[in-house]
Design a protein around this motif. Structure first.
Motif, PDB file in Angstrom:
ATOM      1  N   LEU A  10      13.145 -13.330  28.461  1.00  0.00           N
ATOM      2  CA  LEU A  10      12.736 -12.532  27.315  1.00  0.00           C
ATOM      3  C   LEU A  10      13.686 -12.704  26.133  1.00  0.00           C
ATOM      4  O   LEU A  10      13.284 -12.614  24.985  1.00  0.00           O
ATOM      5  CB  LEU A  10      12.668 -11.053  27.696  1.00  0.00           C
ATOM      6  N   CYS A  11      14.960 -12.934  26.413  1.00  0.00           N
ATOM      7  CA  CYS A  11      15.971 -12.970  25.353  1.00  0.00           C
ATOM      8  C   CYS A  11      16.286 -14.368  24.847  1.00  0.00           C
ATOM      9  O   CYS A  11      17.057 -14.524  23.917  1.00  0.00           O
ATOM     10  CB  CYS A  11      17.252 -12.320  25.848  1.00  0.00           C
ATOM     11  N   VAL A  12      15.713 -15.400  25.443  1.00  0.00           N
ATOM     12  CA  VAL A  12      16.030 -16.772  25.058  1.00  0.00           C
ATOM     13  C   VAL A  12      15.867 -16.987  23.566  1.00  0.00           C
ATOM     14  O   VAL A  12      16.689 -17.628  22.935  1.00  0.00           O
ATOM     15  CB  VAL A  12      15.151 -17.767  25.859  1.00  0.00           C
ATOM     16  N   GLY A  13      14.815 -16.453  22.970  1.00  0.00           N
ATOM     17  CA  GLY A  13      14.545 -16.691  21.564  1.00  0.00           C
ATOM     18  C   GLY A  13      15.529 -16.036  20.609  1.00  0.00           C
ATOM     19  O   GLY A  13      15.679 -16.498  19.492  1.00  0.00           O
ATOM     20  N   ILE A  14      16.238 -14.999  21.024  1.00  0.00           N
ATOM     21  CA  ILE A  14      17.128 -14.288  20.116  1.00  0.00           C
ATOM     22  C   ILE A  14      18.551 -14.863  20.133  1.00  0.00           C
ATOM     23  O   ILE A  14      19.289 -14.684  19.208  1.00  0.00           O
ATOM     24  CB  ILE A  14      17.234 -12.804  20.506  1.00  0.00           C
ATOM     25  N   VAL A  15      18.901 -15.556  21.177  1.00  0.00           N
ATOM     26  CA  VAL A  15      20.274 -15.995  21.359  1.00  0.00           C
ATOM     27  C   VAL A  15      20.441 -17.448  20.935  1.00  0.00           C
ATOM     28  O   VAL A  15      19.624 -18.291  21.233  1.00  0.00           O
ATOM     29  CB  VAL A  15      20.668 -15.838  22.847  1.00  0.00           C
ATOM     30  N   SER A  16      21.504 -17.706  20.223  1.00  0.00           N
ATOM     31  CA  SER A  16      21.821 -19.070  19.824  1.00  0.00           C
ATOM     32  C   SER A  16      22.701 -19.690  20.897  1.00  0.00           C
ATOM     33  O   SER A  16      23.716 -19.127  21.276  1.00  0.00           O
ATOM     34  CB  SER A  16      22.553 -19.057  18.481  1.00  0.00           C
ATOM     35  N   PRO A  24       9.485 -21.973  19.820  1.00  0.00           N
ATOM     36  CA  PRO A  24       9.117 -20.900  18.882  1.00  0.00           C
ATOM     37  C   PRO A  24       7.779 -20.240  19.254  1.00  0.00           C
ATOM     38  O   PRO A  24       6.867 -20.904  19.747  1.00  0.00           O
ATOM     39  CB  PRO A  24       9.010 -21.620  17.534  1.00  0.00           C
ATOM     40  N   GLU A  25       7.706 -18.951  19.018  1.00  0.00           N
ATOM     41  CA  GLU A  25       6.505 -18.164  19.310  1.00  0.00           C
ATOM     42  C   GLU A  25       5.278 -18.819  18.680  1.00  0.00           C
ATOM     43  O   GLU A  25       5.292 -19.192  17.510  1.00  0.00           O
ATOM     44  CB  GLU A  25       6.686 -16.744  18.756  1.00  0.00           C
ATOM     45  N   GLY A  26       4.240 -18.985  19.477  1.00  0.00           N
ATOM     46  CA  GLY A  26       2.985 -19.533  18.983  1.00  0.00           C
ATOM     47  C   GLY A  26       2.902 -21.052  18.974  1.00  0.00           C
ATOM     48  O   GLY A  26       1.830 -21.602  18.751  1.00  0.00           O
ATOM     49  N   GLU A  27       4.017 -21.739  19.223  1.00  0.00           N
ATOM     50  CA  GLU A  27       3.989 -23.208  19.257  1.00  0.00           C
ATOM     51  C   GLU A  27       3.642 -23.700  20.656  1.00  0.00           C
ATOM     52  O   GLU A  27       3.919 -23.031  21.651  1.00  0.00           O
ATOM     53  CB  GLU A  27       5.330 -23.793  18.803  1.00  0.00           C
ATOM     54  N   THR A  28       3.053 -24.886  20.713  1.00  0.00           N
ATOM     55  CA  THR A  28       2.714 -25.483  21.997  1.00  0.00           C
ATOM     56  C   THR A  28       3.732 -26.568  22.345  1.00  0.00           C
ATOM     57  O   THR A  28       4.385 -27.135  21.464  1.00  0.00           O
ATOM     58  CB  THR A  28       1.295 -26.090  21.975  1.00  0.00           C
ATOM     59  N   SER A  29       3.838 -26.851  23.606  1.00  0.00           N
ATOM     60  CA  SER A  29       4.758 -27.883  24.076  1.00  0.00           C
ATOM     61  C   SER A  29       4.301 -29.258  23.608  1.00  0.00           C
ATOM     62  O   SER A  29       3.103 -29.508  23.486  1.00  0.00           O
ATOM     63  CB  SER A  29       4.832 -27.866  25.601  1.00  0.00           C
ATOM     64  N   PRO A  30       5.262 -30.182  23.366  1.00  0.00           N
ATOM     65  CA  PRO A  30       4.900 -31.536  22.947  1.00  0.00           C
ATOM     66  C   PRO A  30       4.279 -32.329  24.099  1.00  0.00           C
ATOM     67  O   PRO A  30       4.409 -31.958  25.267  1.00  0.00           O
ATOM     68  CB  PRO A  30       6.240 -32.142  22.527  1.00  0.00           C
ATOM     69  N   LYS A  31       3.653 -33.430  23.757  1.00  0.00           N
ATOM     70  CA  LYS A  31       3.102 -34.320  24.773  1.00  0.00           C
ATOM     71  C   LYS A  31       4.239 -34.920  25.580  1.00  0.00           C
ATOM     72  O   LYS A  31       5.290 -35.266  25.029  1.00  0.00           O
ATOM     73  CB  LYS A  31       2.286 -35.435  24.129  1.00  0.00           C
ATOM     74  N   ALA A  32       4.030 -35.016  26.900  1.00  0.00           N
ATOM     75  CA  ALA A  32       5.029 -35.593  27.799  1.00  0.00           C
ATOM     76  C   ALA A  32       4.356 -35.884  29.132  1.00  0.00           C
ATOM     77  O   ALA A  32       3.284 -35.356  29.428  1.00  0.00           O
ATOM     78  CB  ALA A  32       6.193 -34.631  27.993  1.00  0.00           C
ATOM     79  N   ASN A  33       5.012 -36.723  29.937  1.00  0.00           N
ATOM     80  CA  ASN A  33       4.510 -36.980  31.283  1.00  0.00           C
ATOM     81  C   ASN A  33       5.679 -37.078  32.257  1.00  0.00           C
ATOM     82  O   ASN A  33       6.842 -37.199  31.855  1.00  0.00           O
ATOM     83  CB  ASN A  33       3.626 -38.230  31.318  1.00  0.00           C
ATOM     84  N   LEU A  34       5.359 -37.023  33.527  1.00  0.00           N
ATOM     85  CA  LEU A  34       6.378 -36.997  34.570  1.00  0.00           C
ATOM     86  C   LEU A  34       7.234 -38.263  34.605  1.00  0.00           C
ATOM     87  O   LEU A  34       8.410 -38.192  34.983  1.00  0.00           O
ATOM     88  CB  LEU A  34       5.739 -36.759  35.934  1.00  0.00           C
ATOM     89  N   ASP A  35       6.666 -39.397  34.225  1.00  0.00           N
ATOM     90  CA  ASP A  35       7.455 -40.629  34.214  1.00  0.00           C
ATOM     91  C   ASP A  35       8.670 -40.504  33.302  1.00  0.00           C
ATOM     92  O   ASP A  35       9.697 -41.136  33.537  1.00  0.00           O
ATOM     93  CB  ASP A  35       6.602 -41.824  33.784  1.00  0.00           C
ATOM     94  N   PHE A 115       9.314 -22.359  32.595  1.00  0.00           N
ATOM     95  CA  PHE A 115      10.112 -22.925  31.526  1.00  0.00           C
ATOM     96  C   PHE A 115       9.243 -23.953  30.808  1.00  0.00           C
ATOM     97  O   PHE A 115       9.048 -25.066  31.311  1.00  0.00           O
ATOM     98  CB  PHE A 115      11.376 -23.600  32.082  1.00  0.00           C
ATOM     99  N   LYS A 116       8.706 -23.594  29.651  1.00  0.00           N
ATOM    100  CA  LYS A 116       7.849 -24.500  28.895  1.00  0.00           C
ATOM    101  C   LYS A 116       8.680 -25.600  28.249  1.00  0.00           C
ATOM    102  O   LYS A 116       9.830 -25.382  27.860  1.00  0.00           O
ATOM    103  CB  LYS A 116       7.095 -23.735  27.811  1.00  0.00           C
ATOM    104  N   LEU A 117       8.071 -26.767  28.118  1.00  0.00           N
ATOM    105  CA  LEU A 117       8.743 -27.899  27.481  1.00  0.00           C
ATOM    106  C   LEU A 117       8.907 -27.637  25.991  1.00  0.00           C
ATOM    107  O   LEU A 117       7.972 -27.230  25.311  1.00  0.00           O
ATOM    108  CB  LEU A 117       7.937 -29.186  27.691  1.00  0.00           C
ATOM    109  N   VAL A 118      10.130 -27.880  25.480  1.00  0.00           N
ATOM    110  CA  VAL A 118      10.429 -27.724  24.064  1.00  0.00           C
ATOM    111  C   VAL A 118      10.552 -29.086  23.394  1.00  0.00           C
ATOM    112  O   VAL A 118      10.003 -29.328  22.324  1.00  0.00           O
ATOM    113  CB  VAL A 118      11.741 -26.927  23.851  1.00  0.00           C
ATOM    114  N   LYS A 119      11.259 -30.008  24.072  1.00  0.00           N
ATOM    115  CA  LYS A 119      11.563 -31.310  23.477  1.00  0.00           C
ATOM    116  C   LYS A 119      11.947 -32.271  24.603  1.00  0.00           C
ATOM    117  O   LYS A 119      12.531 -31.857  25.598  1.00  0.00           O
ATOM    118  CB  LYS A 119      12.736 -31.127  22.507  1.00  0.00           C
TER     119      LYS A 119
END
Length: 162
Positions: A10-16, A24-35, A115-119
């Protein structure tokens, strides 16, 4: 510990933090694959939380890479994790469940810690609050953002291949 993990998410977004990122809230994860994260495969061991941390990751198969984790303190298992990185549509997600030393689950039956993919980079993958980096063929670093008693810190797991 279940509460700590949930609060961490819950607190990940507030802490640097230095090594972990937040989606970021409302954004989707980038394209990626298991390879792109197949380099995680292997048996890894290091020190964390005053004990021995161990992870075993399978190669990609069936749209997932499964893993198990255990933390051993004073010769006894403190807790386990079981989970996977799963291919979901055009991206990947890391999901896990915690268990105490007697295999009693922390999360509810149908609940996972996600844990959603960010980058993603060639040797580094950023999930929301968890980052994995390949240093070389025999070493990976994992940073996890953890909240405990109102403070948040990034915990580094320095793993060597077993």
């Amino acid at each position: 510990m279940k509460t700590i993990t949930c609060l961490m998410l819950l607190c990940v977004g507030i802490v640097s933090a230095q090594q972990t990122l937040s989606l970021p809230e409302g954004e989707t994860s980038p394209k990626a694959n298991l390879d792109q994260v197949a380099w995680i495969e292997g048996h890894w061991k290091g020190e964390a939380f005053g004990g021995i941390a161990e992870e075993i990751w399978s190669p990609p198969l069936g749209n997932s890479m499964m893993f198990v984790f255990r933390l051993v303190n004073d010769g006894k298992v403190s807790f386990y994790e079981s989970g996977h990185i799963q291919q979901v549509d055009e991206t990947i997600i890391l999901q896990l469940k915690h268990f105490d030393g007697n295999m009693r689950g922390w999360e509810e039956k149908n609940q996972t810690i996600d844990f959603k993919l960010v980058k993603i980079e060639p040797n580094k993958v950023y999930f929301d609050g968890l980052t994995m980096e390949k240093i070389n063929e025999n070493q990976i670093n994992v940073w996890v953002l953890i909240e405990s008693e109102g403070s948040t810190e990034e915990v580094l797991f320095l793993y060597k291949r077993v």
